[in-house]
Design an enzyme around this catalytic site. Structure first.
Site, PDB file in Angstrom:
ATOM      1  N   LEU A   3       1.569   6.693  -1.039  1.00 33.34           N
ATOM      2  CA  LEU A   3       1.624   8.031  -0.458  1.00 33.34           C
ATOM      3  C   LEU A   3       2.804   8.185   0.485  1.00 33.34           C
ATOM      4  CD1 LEU A   3      -2.143   8.841   0.242  1.00 33.34           C
ATOM      5  CD2 LEU A   3      -0.671   9.775  -1.530  1.00 33.34           C
ATOM      6  N   CYS A   4       3.210   7.093   1.156  1.00 34.90           N
ATOM      7  CA  CYS A   4       4.344   7.195   2.073  1.00 34.90           C
ATOM      8  C   CYS A   4       5.629   7.525   1.319  1.00 34.90           C
ATOM      9  CB  CYS A   4       4.497   5.896   2.867  1.00 34.90           C
ATOM     10  SG  CYS A   4       4.715   4.416   1.855  1.00 34.90           S
ATOM     11  N   THR A   5       5.762   6.972   0.100  1.00 37.47           N
ATOM     12  CA  THR A   5       6.935   7.279  -0.716  1.00 37.47           C
ATOM     13  C   THR A   5       6.931   8.740  -1.145  1.00 37.47           C
ATOM     14  OG1 THR A   5       7.056   5.012  -1.548  1.00 37.47           O
ATOM     15  CG2 THR A   5       8.173   6.700  -2.842  1.00 37.47           C
ATOM     16  N   GLU A  23       7.648  10.954   2.117  1.00 43.46           N
ATOM     17  CA  GLU A  23       8.864  10.798   2.934  1.00 43.46           C
ATOM     18  C   GLU A  23      10.125  10.542   2.127  1.00 43.46           C
ATOM     19  OE1 GLU A  23       7.992   7.711   5.702  1.00 43.46           O
ATOM     20  OE2 GLU A  23       6.171   8.678   6.447  1.00 43.46           O
TER      21      GLU A  23
END
Length: 448
Positions: free
Chosen positions: A209-211, A214
């Site tokens: 999810l961070c990829t 962001e």
């Protein structure tokens, strides 16, 4: 000696059905009667009218099957036209099942195809009981699993835990992924069912999810951002439906905005569908090859002119051509195709108490359970009208609802939780009442 046969339009079919052979099934009796029975009595359900489903309908109709049904919930889209050859530009927006049935009947004389434009879950269990064989042309693990549980729900075992032949509902399953494909024969109680070999399907690709939030690096990241993050932000509490065109269009539009923000090319509507639904691009020739294998196995099951596949064929056309047959082994304690989970209850247990028991059972993993017995609805969670009609049964004794039979099979349908994922499913339950004459210790063997 084969029967003397009049000239037939099905010349090649006659070579298989009117002559004896060395590799035939144990009950094969060549002759005109076999061919006529195939055309008159054999009923096949084709599940899915997409790339593989179109090929299956055409092949089955040309192979002597005259009574076919097809079920599919999708409508035709422009992106289908490059490989789903039964559809035309003017068909866009129409139900796939209805158009596919119409086109095959126009081209193949004498065949009758009944289309069903609905979800497979919308049909009750009795609908599926009308068919001799079920042929699957699906692109979803969940849909395969559901049909597998339905077919296995008809299976009954004798006192020695051997499957009763008259209760077996054979399935032929095909699947394609690009230049790769498989065809398999599932004979519940004899060969492994879909659940026995669920491990054959690789886990779906998941993105951190961070990829997504962001540092998106490709078009798929932008699409999954719109699907997994942006949708919940904008539509709080509203579930995303991948089969709703408006929902899919919204995700596509948001993915395009995301891609433009980060300068990432390649977001298209068809790619959005592929990423969200985990669809791998289909190749028409692969569909044709796998359909041919599935149709041949369906014909073998229906007539016995040859022994069936044992029991899983894989095809790989990426570099040249490679095909292989692997014989997998049935799981003895499979919750779907096995004899069922044994539950011992008192004769004083009400239906409500029984439902509470199975929803707490560590093996069944079922919630919101609806109960059927010998085709009769004892309690249905939905639709509301059936729930109201069967609600009064909840306070009645299960022993009386099962007609005071000491031991028998119940079916529970509901939400199955497996690996933190919910899906519709069915469980077979062997109910044995305590303290009833005729119930021996042997009946209690292999308990829950």
């Amino acid at each position: 000696m084969a029967d003397a046969a009049p000239p037939s339009k099905s010349r090649d079919l006659d070579k298989l059905l009117l002559r004896p052979g060395n590799l035939v099934g144990p009950n094969f009796e060549p002759g005109v009667q076999l061919r006529d029975d195939l055309q008159e009595y054999a009923k096949v359900l084709v599940v899915g009218a997409g790339g593989l489903g179109c090929e299956l309908l055409k092949d089955l109709a040309l192979s002597g099957f005259k009574n076919l049904d097809v079920i599919d919930m999708d409508r035709i889209e422009v992106t289908n036209l490059n490989r789903q050859f039964l559809f035309r530009l003017e068909d866009v927006g129409k139900p796939k099942a209805e158009v596919a049935a119409k086109r095959v009947m126009e081209r193949v004389n004498g065949v009758n195809i009944v289309p069903h434009f609905c979800r497979i879950e919308d049909k009750d269990i009795e609908f599926y009981s009308d068919f001799n064989i079920i042929a699957l042309g699906l692109d979803s693990i969940e849909a395969r699993s559901y049909i597998n549980t339905v077919a296995c729900s008809f299976l009954e075992y004798d006192s020695d835990d051997n499957p009763r032949e008259e209760t077996i509902k054979p399935m032929v399953d095909g699947g394609t992924e690009g230049f790769k494909g498989h065809a398999r024969v599932i004979v519940p109680g004899v060969t492994p069912c879909f659940e026995c070999t669920i491990w054959l399907f690789p886990p779906q690709v998941k993105f951190p999810l961070c990829t997504l939030a962001e540092t998106p690096r490709n078009a798929a990241h932008c699409i999954e951002y719109a699907h997994l993050i942006k949708w919940d932000e904008v539509h709080s509490g509203k579930a995303f439906d991948p089969d709703n065109p408006d929902h899919m269009k919204w995700v596509y539009d948001e993915a395009v905005k995301r891609a433009e923000l980060f300068g990432i090319p390649g977001v298209t509507y068809s790619l959005t569908q592929g990423v969200v639904k985990n669809i791998i691009p289909a190749i028409a020739s692969t569909n044709a090859i796998i359909s041919a294998a599935c149709t041949l196995e369906t014909l073998k099951i229906a007539t016995g002119f040859s022994k069936t596949l044992s029991n899983y064929l894989t095809y790989n056309g990426v570099e040249g051509l490679h095909t292989k047959v692997t014989e997998f082994v049935k799981e003895k304690d499979c919750l779907v195709c096995g004899p069922g989970v044994l539950i011992e209850v008192d004769t004083t247990v009400t239906l409500q108490k029984f439902i509470d028991m199975i929803e707490e059972h560590p093996k069944l993993l079922i919630s919101r359970a609806s109960i059927t017995y010998r085709g009769k609805n004892l309690y249905m969670q939905a639709p509301p009208v059936l729930e109201e009609m069967t609600r009064s049964n909840l306070r009645l004794l299960l022993y009386e609802l099962m007609e005071k039979i000491p031991k028998d099979i119940l079916h529970a349908t509901g939400t199955i939780k497996k690996e933190n994922k919910n899906s519709s499913g069915l469980r077979k339950i062997r109910v044995v009442f305590k303290g009833i004459d005729g119930v021996t210790d042997m009946d209690m063997a292999g308990g829950a």
